[in-house]
Write an enzyme that holds these catalytic residues in place. Sequence first.
Site, short mmCIF file in Angstrom:
data_model
loop_
_atom_site.label_atom_id
_atom_site.label_comp_id
_atom_site.label_asym_id
_atom_site.label_seq_id
_atom_site.Cartn_x
_atom_site.Cartn_y
_atom_site.Cartn_z
N TRP A 178 1.24 5.69 -2.02
CA TRP A 178 0.93 6.47 -2.83
C TRP A 178 2.04 6.69 -3.98
O TRP A 178 1.73 7.22 -4.94
CB TRP A 178 0.86 7.81 -2.43
CG TRP A 178 -0.80 8.44 -1.89
CD1 TRP A 178 -1.16 7.53 -1.17
CD2 TRP A 178 -1.34 9.43 -2.64
NE1 TRP A 178 -2.92 8.30 -1.03
CE2 TRP A 178 -2.68 9.27 -1.84
CE3 TRP A 178 -1.07 10.44 -3.31
CZ2 TRP A 178 -3.78 10.17 -2.24
CZ3 TRP A 178 -2.20 11.19 -3.57
CH2 TRP A 178 -3.43 11.27 -3.18
N TYR A 197 0.90 -1.21 -0.10
CA TYR A 197 0.02 -0.04 -0.03
C TYR A 197 0.73 1.28 0.08
O TYR A 197 1.83 1.31 0.94
CB TYR A 197 -0.80 0.18 1.21
CG TYR A 197 -1.72 1.34 1.31
CD1 TYR A 197 -2.81 1.14 0.62
CD2 TYR A 197 -1.54 2.28 2.18
CE1 TYR A 197 -3.92 2.58 0.62
CE2 TYR A 197 -2.24 3.38 2.04
CZ TYR A 197 -3.74 3.49 1.15
OH TYR A 197 -4.21 4.80 1.17
N1 LIG Z 1 -2.16 8.64 12.20
C1 LIG Z 1 -2.36 8.80 10.87
N2 LIG Z 1 -1.80 7.97 10.11
C2 LIG Z 1 -2.25 7.95 8.80
C3 LIG Z 1 -3.32 8.68 8.16
C4 LIG Z 1 -4.07 9.75 9.37
O1 LIG Z 1 -4.79 10.30 8.98
N3 LIG Z 1 -3.58 9.64 10.67
N4 LIG Z 1 -3.61 8.89 6.89
C5 LIG Z 1 -3.53 7.60 6.28
C6 LIG Z 1 -3.79 7.98 4.66
S1 LIG Z 1 -5.18 8.40 4.33
C7 LIG Z 1 -2.91 7.39 3.60
S2 LIG Z 1 -3.29 7.37 2.07
C8 LIG Z 1 -1.58 6.82 4.15
C9 LIG Z 1 -0.34 7.07 2.97
O2 LIG Z 1 0.69 6.48 3.46
P1 LIG Z 1 1.74 6.15 2.11
O3 LIG Z 1 1.02 6.13 0.96
O4 LIG Z 1 2.46 4.72 2.60
O5 LIG Z 1 2.58 7.41 2.34
P2 LIG Z 1 3.58 8.11 1.39
O6 LIG Z 1 4.50 8.95 2.40
O7 LIG Z 1 3.35 8.63 0.25
O8 LIG Z 1 4.57 6.69 0.91
C10 LIG Z 1 4.99 6.66 -0.29
C11 LIG Z 1 6.40 6.19 -0.21
O9 LIG Z 1 6.85 5.74 -1.57
C12 LIG Z 1 8.10 6.31 -2.15
N5 LIG Z 1 8.00 6.25 -3.57
C13 LIG Z 1 7.50 7.50 -4.19
N6 LIG Z 1 8.05 7.32 -5.51
C14 LIG Z 1 8.51 5.95 -5.73
C15 LIG Z 1 8.90 5.17 -6.73
O10 LIG Z 1 8.64 5.55 -8.05
N7 LIG Z 1 9.38 3.98 -6.46
C16 LIG Z 1 9.68 3.54 -5.20
N8 LIG Z 1 10.00 2.19 -5.11
N9 LIG Z 1 9.05 4.29 -4.14
C17 LIG Z 1 8.59 5.63 -4.36
C18 LIG Z 1 8.27 7.53 -1.13
O11 LIG Z 1 9.70 7.85 -1.08
C19 LIG Z 1 7.40 7.10 0.10
O12 LIG Z 1 8.22 6.72 0.91
O13 LIG Z 1 -1.32 7.35 5.56
C20 LIG Z 1 -1.98 6.92 6.53
N10 LIG Z 1 -1.69 7.22 7.80
N1 LIG Z 2 -1.20 18.42 1.74
C1 LIG Z 2 -1.54 17.29 1.77
N2 LIG Z 2 -2.73 16.84 1.15
C2 LIG Z 2 -3.19 15.86 1.33
C3 LIG Z 2 -2.53 14.65 1.89
C4 LIG Z 2 -1.28 14.94 2.35
O1 LIG Z 2 -0.67 14.08 2.85
N3 LIG Z 2 -0.87 16.22 2.34
N4 LIG Z 2 -3.20 13.58 1.88
C5 LIG Z 2 -4.20 13.11 0.96
C6 LIG Z 2 -4.94 11.96 1.22
S1 LIG Z 2 -4.32 10.30 0.99
C7 LIG Z 2 -6.16 11.80 1.88
S2 LIG Z 2 -7.05 10.29 2.31
C8 LIG Z 2 -6.72 12.97 2.36
C9 LIG Z 2 -6.99 12.77 3.83
O2 LIG Z 2 -8.39 13.67 3.76
P1 LIG Z 2 -8.74 14.05 5.37
O3 LIG Z 2 -8.83 12.78 6.07
O4 LIG Z 2 -10.15 14.80 5.37
O5 LIG Z 2 -7.77 14.96 5.85
P2 LIG Z 2 -7.13 15.44 7.26
O6 LIG Z 2 -6.31 16.31 7.34
O7 LIG Z 2 -6.66 14.12 7.92
O8 LIG Z 2 -8.33 15.69 8.43
C10 LIG Z 2 -9.06 16.75 7.76
C11 LIG Z 2 -9.36 17.83 9.02
O9 LIG Z 2 -10.57 16.91 9.89
C12 LIG Z 2 -10.63 17.50 11.30
N5 LIG Z 2 -10.99 16.24 12.12
C13 LIG Z 2 -10.46 15.44 12.70
N6 LIG Z 2 -11.13 14.36 13.39
C14 LIG Z 2 -12.46 15.23 13.13
C15 LIG Z 2 -13.50 14.72 14.01
O10 LIG Z 2 -13.63 13.67 14.47
N7 LIG Z 2 -14.51 15.70 13.72
C16 LIG Z 2 -14.52 16.97 12.89
N8 LIG Z 2 -15.58 17.68 12.70
N9 LIG Z 2 -13.31 17.03 12.49
C17 LIG Z 2 -12.30 16.38 12.66
C18 LIG Z 2 -9.06 17.82 11.47
O11 LIG Z 2 -9.26 18.98 12.20
C19 LIG Z 2 -8.53 17.80 10.08
O12 LIG Z 2 -7.47 18.75 9.96
O13 LIG Z 2 -6.02 14.20 2.02
C20 LIG Z 2 -5.42 14.15 0.88
N10 LIG Z 2 -4.62 15.53 0.86
MO LIG Z 3 -5.26 8.66 2.09
#
Ligand SMILES: Nc1nc2c(c(=O)[nH]1)N[C@H]1C(S)=C(S)[C@@H](COP(=O)(O)OP(=O)(O)OC[C@H]3O[C@@H](n4cnc5c(=O)[nH]c(N)nc54)[C@H](O)[C@@H]3O)O[C@H]1N2
Ligand SMILES: Nc1nc2c(c(=O)[nH]1)N[C@H]1C(S)=C(S)[C@@H](COP(=O)(O)OP(=O)(O)OC[C@H]3O[C@@H](n4cnc5c(=O)[nH]c(N)nc54)[C@H](O)[C@@H]3O)O[C@H]1N2
Ligand SMILES: [Mo]
Length: 788
Positions: free
Chosen positions: A127, A125
């Site tokens: 991005w 898993y």
């Molecule tokens: N506590 C907490 N944890 C969360 C979340 C949260 O809200 N709270 N949000 C979650 C969400 S929504 C998501 S989507 C995940 C994201 O989690 P990930 O998608 O695992 O996070 P990334 O840092 O985007 O990891 C991508 C990795 O791929 C590597 N990479 C980039 N390009 C390439 C390439 O071409 N080849 C190879 N081999 N590697 C490459 C980058 O260096 C990086 O280390 O995190 C989750 N974790």
């Molecule tokens: N710059 C940047 N943008 C991203 C990403 C990134 O890593 N960096 N990740 C992308 C990815 S993979 C995803 S899935 C999306 C995630 O999209 P989201 O999950 O919606 O994004 P978050 O920033 O984790 O959360 C949005 C806001 O929700 C509020 N929040 C948290 N818990 C609660 C709650 O219980 N109730 C209410 N009302 N509000 C709450 C927090 O203040 C937080 O800032 O973002 C995407 N966009």
């Molecule tokens: Mo995500």
Amino acid sequence: MTEVAAKPASDSAPATNTRFLPHTSHWGFFSARWQDGELEVRPHSDDPDPNRIIENFPGALRHRARIAQPMVRRGWLERGPGPDVRRGRDEFVPLSWNAALDLLGAELTRVRDRHGAGSVFGGSYGWSSAGRFHHAQSQVHRFLNIAMGGYVRSVNTYSSGASSVLVPHILGDYEELVKRNVTWEQIAEHSEIVVAFGGMALKNSMVAGGSISKHIERGAMARAHARGCQFVHVSPLRADLPEEAGAQWISSIPGTDTALMLALVHTLVSEGLHDRNFLDRYTVGWSIFERYVLGETDGQPKNAAWAAAITGVTADTITALARRLHGRRALIVVSHSLQRAEHGEQPVWMGAVLAAALGQIGLPGGGYGYALGAIAYYGRRNNAVPMPTLSQGRNPIPEFIPVARIADMLLNPGGSYRYNGKTKTYPDIRMVYWAGGNPFHHHQDINRLRRAFAQVDTVVVHELGWTATARHADFVLPATMTLEREDIGGSSNDPLLVPMHPVATPYGEARDDYAIFADLAERLGAREAFTEGRTVRQWLEHLYERTRKALAEMDLPAPSFDAFWAGDGLILPQQPDDGGQLRHFRDNPEGQPLPTPSGKIEIFSETIASFQEPDCPGHPTWLTPVTAPGPSTPLILVANQPTTRLHSQLDFGGHSTGAKHRGREVARMHPDDAVARGIADGDIIRLFNARGACLAGVRITDNIRRGVIQLPTGAWYDPVDPEEEAPLCVHGNPNVLTRDVGTSALAQGCTGQLTTVEVERFDGNLPPIQAYDPPVVSKAGESEHSAK
Ligand SMILES: Nc1nc2c(c(=O)[nH]1)N[C@H]1C(S)=C(S)[C@@H](COP(=O)(O)OP(=O)(O)OC[C@H]3O[C@@H](n4cnc5c(=O)[nH]c(N)nc54)[C@H](O)[C@@H]3O)O[C@H]1N2
Ligand SMILES: Nc1nc2c(c(=O)[nH]1)N[C@H]1C(S)=C(S)[C@@H](COP(=O)(O)OP(=O)(O)OC[C@H]3O[C@@H](n4cnc5c(=O)[nH]c(N)nc54)[C@H](O)[C@@H]3O)O[C@H]1N2
Ligand SMILES: [Mo]
């Protein structure tokens, strides 16, 4: 053997460019130039609101955190495959590509022949990077399918673990709901009131998987506001909605939105303001739910006074909001974040019920905009032609896990768990293969994840930088960055298809994931099947042909690959903004029923009720939180997405490091909480709970709710003493604090967004940040093994 296919395409990258070349990323289309060892990036000139995350590239391209050559963990080299608690604590030995791939090829063969492909976890898993061909997750899946005979996969995402399982039961197709529903165009034109639970933060909507040519969200909110649309923002952080929306901020207690929405519906019902015709015609189960709301089933009316005590929002604010919602073109938005928490299914379901009670579902700019604003691919039109897409082949292994159950799986082979109405068994995993993701960023309770990673025989990671995941691997294979290779960039709801030109030569000995897999496939006797005899350029032409053909069939300009490659990007046609399945259902409920069991919106679901899960009953329900603030952990931690990077990617880039304080990630807390602990703005603090602890810089601000502390994800895990069971992370990775439990037995989604902590000022000697320093490399091994 087709030597060419294995050569990195990036060999074509010139050592220096005088011209800015088009390229793209998950955070936006840009162009870049590499001259005299300096990288310059420029945002797209047509982008009204470019994302500054592109500024991470210049400092990252040649940073010491990049991986220069293949490495094998010393303990693995000396003792061979097997469980090992030294993973993540050990030294590495550099090997030549040939030696490393020979060794890995032999290990893949051993695992395949002795334990079968069902013992390989290849979910991988993550991005990875923009680019339709080099997309690492597609490459690794294709490789495992073709060369290994499959793998155990993961389903759903960390983004939407709860909602993507729930929605098919209650509203129909999940992808339709998020990608063909209310758009920013409709909001700018039609919405009269938008209530955003969790906000619609620009930091989030400025990112999208694949590419973005124009960041439109800020402008759309400004236009709607100027037209008189009211925005109401329910969130613990003021910054979750931009100033341009001119919103009323209701700062509620995190994790309580279901109670707030129940009280809004209670008010509507008690004042006769709910839309009975809509509920009768388009939904099932309202009467059962209504009895619950009124307290007839459990003796507790879900009225505003009840919700006020739970949510921290006054009863007057709740009733006033319910009255404002009535009789207006109203849009209810629920962010992904609300469901990335325990019982995360409930606010998603309840948001739909609130929108149904208002009778607004399916109207332009009204109804239910689940996840709108969370990522740039929601709220936009979809392309009318298919995108270039790499085939991943067929995976004959049926086993899978819900993605966030990885540590459970590795720690309990043969253990059972519930998922979507079924009892399932965890497979016995011997090898973990990762390319393009960072579980030591994305997973919860990292100390537990370390114990899980210690269980398997072999961990393989392809990475461009020394992430904590790479440090916990046995084989670390250096991958190129997109800027070092050629690709096609695009996303299925952005009209610009981009030729991504290589701008720089590969770092050190880094190779494209494709080239690495081609050479590994050779060692497994599957090179031809994997490469189909194509070079990278031939693959790009091959993938592009699908899109070109579709354009030609529509009698639209369909440039040849060479013409596309020589240009600055091709504008693709898009589908009409027609509201998707919800609008079609509203217009014709009998002819175009929703793909739910009843064909209607399910306010009560017979299916879900039949699963008999106490943590996900048959209709939206307020369930007492499992993790609530208490004497030892009185603060709620919001671990949300970072502003200055995507997840953990390029955390070492200038835009990301520039926002840190004394090298640490920055937490935000309320002045009252800070004063009570003797903490001042700019201090270093320690956040801790029973699972772990980390350091962070601190900003004191009243733009956050009292009792809440926010620390974004993505700072690279940096244990001060890796020998300890639960070492202090000195850099500020909140996932040392979060709890590794599923949302519920229904979906088993990620719950990383919220946890509880205590905080204190850190007065000790400040440990240095070592997260970006390459690990200890054992020189002794080098001569011994590279001779192979
Ligand atoms: N506590 C907490 N944890 C969360 C979340 C949260 O809200 N709270 N949000 C979650 C969400 S929504 C998501 S989507 C995940 C994201 O989690 P990930 O998608 O695992 O996070 P990334 O840092 O985007 O990891 C991508 C990795 O791929 C590597 N990479 C980039 N390009 C390439 C390439 O071409 N080849 C190879 N081999 N590697 C490459 C980058 O260096 C990086 O280390 O995190 C989750 N974790
Ligand atoms: N710059 C940047 N943008 C991203 C990403 C990134 O890593 N960096 N990740 C992308 C990815 S993979 C995803 S899935 C999306 C995630 O999209 P989201 O999950 O919606 O994004 P978050 O920033 O984790 O959360 C949005 C806001 O929700 C509020 N929040 C948290 N818990 C609660 C709650 O219980 N109730 C209410 N009302 N509000 C709450 C927090 O203040 C937080 O800032 O973002 C995407 N966009
Ligand atoms: Mo995500």
